[in-house]
Structure formats: C-alpha cells, structure tokens
Scaffold this motif. Structure first.
Motif, mmCIF file in Angstrom:
data_model
loop_
_atom_site.group_PDB
_atom_site.id
_atom_site.type_symbol
_atom_site.label_atom_id
_atom_site.label_comp_id
_atom_site.label_asym_id
_atom_site.label_seq_id
_atom_site.Cartn_x
_atom_site.Cartn_y
_atom_site.Cartn_z
ATOM 1 N N ALA A 22 57.581 14.275 -41.250
ATOM 2 C CA ALA A 22 56.186 13.885 -41.406
ATOM 3 C C ALA A 22 55.116 15.367 -41.339
ATOM 4 C CB ALA A 22 55.714 13.174 -39.906
ATOM 5 N N GLY A 23 54.119 15.086 -42.309
ATOM 6 C CA GLY A 23 53.030 16.176 -42.409
ATOM 7 C C GLY A 23 53.540 17.089 -43.534
ATOM 8 N N VAL A 95 53.672 13.890 -45.918
ATOM 9 C CA VAL A 95 54.176 12.654 -45.716
ATOM 10 C C VAL A 95 53.826 12.116 -44.199
ATOM 11 C CG1 VAL A 95 56.841 11.937 -45.248
ATOM 12 C CG2 VAL A 95 56.303 13.535 -46.962
ATOM 13 N N ARG A 96 53.901 10.648 -44.524
ATOM 14 C CA ARG A 96 53.498 9.908 -43.271
ATOM 15 C C ARG A 96 54.721 8.956 -42.991
ATOM 16 N NH1 ARG A 96 47.911 7.753 -46.128
ATOM 17 N NH2 ARG A 96 46.923 9.656 -46.352
ATOM 18 N N VAL A 97 54.775 8.679 -41.786
ATOM 19 C CA VAL A 97 55.606 7.679 -41.477
ATOM 20 C C VAL A 97 55.807 6.207 -42.476
ATOM 21 C CG1 VAL A 97 56.481 6.085 -39.571
ATOM 22 C CG2 VAL A 97 55.818 8.445 -39.032
ATOM 23 N N SER A 98 54.435 6.024 -42.622
ATOM 24 C CA SER A 98 54.335 4.563 -43.553
ATOM 25 C C SER A 98 54.981 4.930 -44.846
ATOM 26 C CB SER A 98 52.999 4.291 -43.711
ATOM 27 O OG SER A 98 52.318 5.234 -44.234
ATOM 28 N N ASP A 99 55.327 6.244 -45.334
ATOM 29 C CA ASP A 99 55.767 6.402 -46.673
ATOM 30 C C ASP A 99 57.350 6.088 -46.520
ATOM 31 O OD1 ASP A 99 53.527 7.477 -47.378
ATOM 32 O OD2 ASP A 99 53.912 9.579 -46.874
ATOM 33 N N GLU A 100 58.044 5.964 -45.475
ATOM 34 C CA GLU A 100 59.374 5.648 -45.748
ATOM 35 C C GLU A 100 59.699 4.333 -46.509
ATOM 36 O OE1 GLU A 100 62.869 4.811 -42.277
ATOM 37 O OE2 GLU A 100 61.151 5.324 -41.745
ATOM 38 N N GLY A 101 60.437 4.262 -47.113
ATOM 39 C CA GLY A 101 60.962 3.218 -48.017
ATOM 40 C C GLY A 101 61.686 3.531 -49.077
#
Length: 108
Positions: A22-23, A95-101
C-alpha cells in the motif's frame, strides 16, 4: 487475387499473483506473444472482479481515460515505448487496499 494474413497472437499475464505494498507503485505484467507492436491496437485494462470496471484505456495512440473508474484517476500508466515491443504492462501508483482484485487486459 487478394490474400489476407491475420497475425495470431496471445496475451500473456503473470502466472502468479502480483503482490503490492500500500502506498507504493506496482507493475501488472502483460505482454503479447509473439512480441508484435500493439501501438496501433486498442489496449484496455479492466477489473474482472468488479463487473469489468475500466482501469485504463489506450486507443488511437493515446490514453483515453474519460470513462476510467474514478478511483484509478491519475494513478495508471502504460509505457508507450514498450507497447512497440508488445509489452502492455500497466503501472499502478499509490496502491490502495481497494485495488486488490483480478485484472485483465483486452487487446484488439
């Protein structure tokens, strides 16, 4: 007579999950085999786990991100020089946690 030859190519991504912090920035690897130029192609990156949310669009030799999902605005980049070598990897910054996918590339 006219003979048309259509080039057959395969879009190849990472076999393993891509890990990010993240970041920081991360590269989502993707290339075309054989290594033909994709400069003249339409290159679309999607989030396949979010109803094919548009992450990045390259078309007519430019990035066209007016319909890009708001959460990715200003954080995605394709290396236009690498497109000439068939490399359509996407750089995702901050990068953000919400980018996971799950991400997928469409090229035509």
């Amino acid at each position: 007579s006219l003979s048309l030859v259509t080039e057959r190519y395969e879009v190849v991504g990472s076999a393993d999950p891509v890990l990010a912090v993240a970041g920081e920035a991360v590269i989502l690897p993707c290339s075309v085999k054989p290594n033909i130029s994709v400069v003249d192609m339409r290159v679309e990156w999607f989030r396949s786990d979010l109803k094919d949310t548009l992450v990045h669009l390259y078309d007519d030799h430019v990035d066209k991100n007016t319909d890009q999902n708001q959460s990715y605005r200003g954080r995605t980049k394709l290396n236009h020089q690498e497109l000439q070598k068939g490399d359509a990897s996407l750089k995702l910054s901050s990068v953000r946690v919400s980018d996971e996918g799950r991400y997928k590339l469409s090229s035509c």
